[in-house]
Every structure is written in C-alpha cells, then in structure tokens.
Scaffold this active site. Structure first.
Site, PDB file in Angstrom:
ATOM      1  N   LYS A 237      84.917  59.055  13.070  1.00 52.81           N
ATOM      2  CA  LYS A 237      86.179  59.673  13.506  1.00 52.81           C
ATOM      3  C   LYS A 237      87.395  59.100  12.790  1.00 52.81           C
ATOM      4  O   LYS A 237      87.356  58.022  12.213  1.00 52.81           O
ATOM      5  CB  LYS A 237      86.293  59.593  15.036  1.00 52.81           C
ATOM      6  CG  LYS A 237      85.373  60.622  15.686  1.00 52.81           C
ATOM      7  CD  LYS A 237      85.548  60.789  17.155  1.00 52.81           C
ATOM      8  CE  LYS A 237      84.586  61.906  17.626  1.00 52.81           C
ATOM      9  NZ  LYS A 237      84.431  61.947  19.076  1.00 52.81           N
ATOM     10  N   ARG A 272      76.607  58.353  20.500  1.00 55.59           N
ATOM     11  CA  ARG A 272      76.521  59.633  19.756  1.00 55.59           C
ATOM     12  C   ARG A 272      76.940  59.380  18.314  1.00 55.59           C
ATOM     13  O   ARG A 272      78.037  58.905  18.058  1.00 55.59           O
ATOM     14  CB  ARG A 272      77.442  60.660  20.414  1.00 55.59           C
ATOM     15  CG  ARG A 272      77.409  62.043  19.784  1.00 55.59           C
ATOM     16  CD  ARG A 272      78.371  62.987  20.485  1.00 55.59           C
ATOM     17  NE  ARG A 272      78.276  64.340  19.972  1.00 55.59           N
ATOM     18  CZ  ARG A 272      78.911  64.774  18.890  1.00 55.59           C
ATOM     19  NH1 ARG A 272      79.700  63.971  18.210  1.00 55.59           N
ATOM     20  NH2 ARG A 272      78.770  66.023  18.485  1.00 55.59           N
TER      21      ARG A 272
HETATM   22  N1  HH2 Z   1      82.777  64.370  19.572  1.00 57.22           N
HETATM   23  C1  HH2 Z   1      82.689  65.518  18.868  1.00 57.22           C
HETATM   24  C2  HH2 Z   1      81.983  66.623  19.378  1.00 57.22           C
HETATM   25  N2  HH2 Z   1      81.346  66.529  20.561  1.00 57.22           N
HETATM   26  N3  HH2 Z   1      80.734  65.293  22.462  1.00 57.22           N
HETATM   27  C3  HH2 Z   1      80.786  64.171  23.172  1.00 57.22           C
HETATM   28  N4  HH2 Z   1      80.133  64.079  24.344  1.00 57.22           N
HETATM   29  N5  HH2 Z   1      81.481  63.071  22.730  1.00 57.22           N
HETATM   30  C4  HH2 Z   1      82.168  63.087  21.563  1.00 57.22           C
HETATM   31  O1  HH2 Z   1      82.820  62.072  21.213  1.00 57.22           O
HETATM   32  C5  HH2 Z   1      82.134  64.273  20.775  1.00 57.22           C
HETATM   33  C6  HH2 Z   1      81.393  65.395  21.274  1.00 57.22           C
HETATM   34  C7  HH2 Z   1      83.347  65.605  17.535  1.00 57.22           C
HETATM   35  O2  HH2 Z   1      82.469  65.215  16.512  1.00 57.22           O
HETATM   36  P1  HH2 Z   1      81.583  66.227  15.650  1.00 57.22           P
HETATM   37  O3  HH2 Z   1      80.644  66.987  16.505  1.00 57.22           O
HETATM   38  O4  HH2 Z   1      80.946  65.505  14.538  1.00 57.22           O
HETATM   39  O5  HH2 Z   1      82.671  67.180  14.976  1.00 57.22           O
HETATM   40  P2  HH2 Z   1      83.134  68.674  15.234  1.00 57.22           P
HETATM   41  O6  HH2 Z   1      83.658  68.765  16.625  1.00 57.22           O
HETATM   42  O7  HH2 Z   1      84.162  68.905  14.171  1.00 57.22           O
HETATM   43  O8  HH2 Z   1      81.921  69.554  15.070  1.00 57.22           O
END
Ligand code: HH2
Length: 299
Positions: A237, A272
């Site tokens: 992040k 995660r």
């Molecule tokens: N962060 C993201 C998405 N989903 N879910 C939970 N429970 N906790 C988190 O910190 C979290 C999440 C963001 O990361 P990512 O899925 O890699 O990116 P994007 O939302 O751009 O797909």
C-alpha cells in the site's frame, strides 16, 4: 500479546479459530495468510495481470502452494478514486475463476465484494468467505452470509473509495475504528451471523492518512480485544511507499513484511498479502517469537 483492558476487566483471549462454512481455520501456532488475486484491469498493484481467467486460476493455485490458507478473489478495485463495478460485471470476471477453483476443491476461497448479489452467486459456486470492505453495507448481505454459514470479513472504511482519501479525519483513529467494528460485529450477530464466522479489519488505507495507518497497526491489540480474528492488509500500500522514498508498488516487499510482522506481534490473526511466500515465512518467525514470550511469561 498484551491486551489493553479496563481496570478490573478480564483480558479477552485472542480468537483461535475462524469458521468459514465447512472449514474451521485454526489460528494457534501462526497467523493465517490470505493471498490476493485481483481479476481486474485496474487494481493498484496487480491490475491487468490476472484478467485472463486461466492466469488468475494458475496464480490462485500458486499462492495456495506458497502457503496461502485463503485465496481472496477481487473483481472490483477499491483503490482511492475507483468507481464501483456493477454486480453483473464483477460476476463476469469472477465466475470463470471461481468455478475451476471450487471444482478442484482444496483451496479456501474468499470473494472480495460489497455486493450481496455477487456474494450469493460466489457462495453458490462454493466460495467460503465474503470479504466485505463495507462491513455489511448492502442491506441484503447479512442474510446471504448467515444462510451460507460463510466466513465474513467486516472492514472499516471512512467514506467510499471514490473520495475516501480527500480529507480523512478522526479524533482517535484506533478507538473509533474499534468502536465501529464492535458495533458491526453486534449488528452481524443480531442478523443471524454466528460470531465465530466473523473477522475484523481496520481497513489500512481506506480513508486513512499515513499517521492513521501507523496508529492502527501500533494499536492493533485494541481490535484483537474484541475477541475475533483481526485481518490486516498493508501489502504494497501507498503509505509503505511514502515511508521508503516513494518506492513504487512492486518495490514495497520489505516494507510490507515489516508491517505484517508488527501487526502479527500486536495480535493480527490473518495477514492479507500479494506476496504470499515471503509473508508466510516472515510471520512464522514472528509467531514463534511471540510464543516464546508467552511461554516465558508463564514460567
Ligand atoms: N485492501 C484492498 C482490497 N480489499 N480487503 C480487506 N479485508 N482488507 C484490506 O486491507 C483490503 C481489502 C486493496 O488492495 P488490493 O485488493 O490489492 O487493491 P484494489 O482494491 O486496487 O484491487
């Protein structure tokens, strides 16, 4: 682990299991690792890499082989500024990935969605967990989760992805996030979701400044004191880049491992991550040292 507690109150034991349909995931000797697979064109770190179903399925199996206890499939980016993706479009991306994973069995599958319609279809196909960044914001979601006996992640977000990073504000971020998640846990239970199916997540980067993110990780024990597994998603992040000379997303591995290690030390039960192999190795070491500290305290 040192749990905060009011004078005279009994310390709450950290949650040792998380029930996700027919799976009861144990969090005893080490935290669980949740590997991320984004079936999206625009996710902040892996957007476009796994849009082809075959590539996403292969990556999901690779993460499981590397040590992911759960694979989290997302079809909607929630990065700052992102627009919502309609349920039908999410399902067009998810179904061709979920079907072969479910058919093969073995992998515990989570679906990262705030849509009850998407969650229901995914659970019908065999998913085990609904990872809901809106903590049951869709009024139809509680019944869907409860009927399936699914695991659910209730995450804190201030605002919505489109605008959440404009001016996040808290008087005491750790206290407010813990109060919010405590209330969402109570609402989930009142809606028929079993307490042992629930995990809680402070939502790193979701309506939070750098300082808010640091406070939340430093005071994660206050969330663990709610008695449910705490999920922590710091992987790659932006705040990690800010702290390391503006490193781009693909150069934030060490920073992410440091954050994961401190989170586990402070009580996180689920990490995660996009970087499963390295994270699984790192958190095993942290968990072993945490056990040694507990053993010494009991001698
Ligand atoms: N962060 C993201 C998405 N989903 N879910 C939970 N429970 N906790 C988190 O910190 C979290 C999440 C963001 O990361 P990512 O899925 O890699 O990116 P994007 O939302 O751009 O797909």
């Amino acid at each position: 682990m040192t749990l905060p507690r009011a004078a005279g109150a009994a310390a709450v034991e950290p949650a040792r299991t998380w029930r996700c349909r027919d799976r009861v995931l144990a969090i005893v000797d080490r935290p669980l690792v949740m590997g991320v697979v984004n079936v999206t064109p625009d996710s902040f770190s892996d957007g476009g890499h796994f849009l082809e179903p075959a590539a996403a399925v292969e990556h999901a199996f690779r993460l499981a082989a590397e040590g992911a206890d759960i694979v989290d499939l997302g079809a909607e980016s929630t990065r700052p500024g992102a627009e919502p993706v309609p349920a039908a479009a999410q399902l067009r991306r998810l179904v061709p990935v979920l079907e072969p994973l479910a058919r093969a069995g073995g992998v515990c599958v989570s679906v990262d969605t705030a849509s009850a319609e998407v969650a229901r279809a995914a659970l019908d196909l065999g998913a085990h967990v609904v990872n809901d960044v809106t903590a049951l914001g869709d009024p139809a979601m509680p019944a869907v989760v409860a009927a399936a006996g699914a695991g659910v992640v209730l995450m804190h977000m201030q605002g919505e992805p489109r605008s959440m990073q404009r001016a996040p504000r808290y008087a005491d971020v750790a206290r407010e996030v813990a109060e919010f998640l405590g209330a969402r846990l109570a609402a989930a239970r009142a809606a028929g979701i079993a307490a042992d199916c629930v995990a809680l997540d402070p939502g790193i980067g979701f309506g939070k400044t750098l300082e808010h993110n640091l406070q939340l990780i430093a005071r994660l024990g206050e969330l663990a004191a709610l008695g449910r597994p705490v999920v922590l998603g710091a992987s790659r992040k932006r705040f990690l880049g800010t702290l390391t000379g503006d490193a781009p997303a693909d150069q934030r591995l060490e920073a992410g491992l440091a954050a994961a290690a401190i989170a586990v030390w402070n009580g996180a039960g689920v990490v995660r991550t996009h970087d499963v192999a390295a994270t699984a190795r790192a958190v095993r070491v942290v968990a072993a040292i945490a056990r040694a500290r507990r053993d010494a305290a009991h001698d």
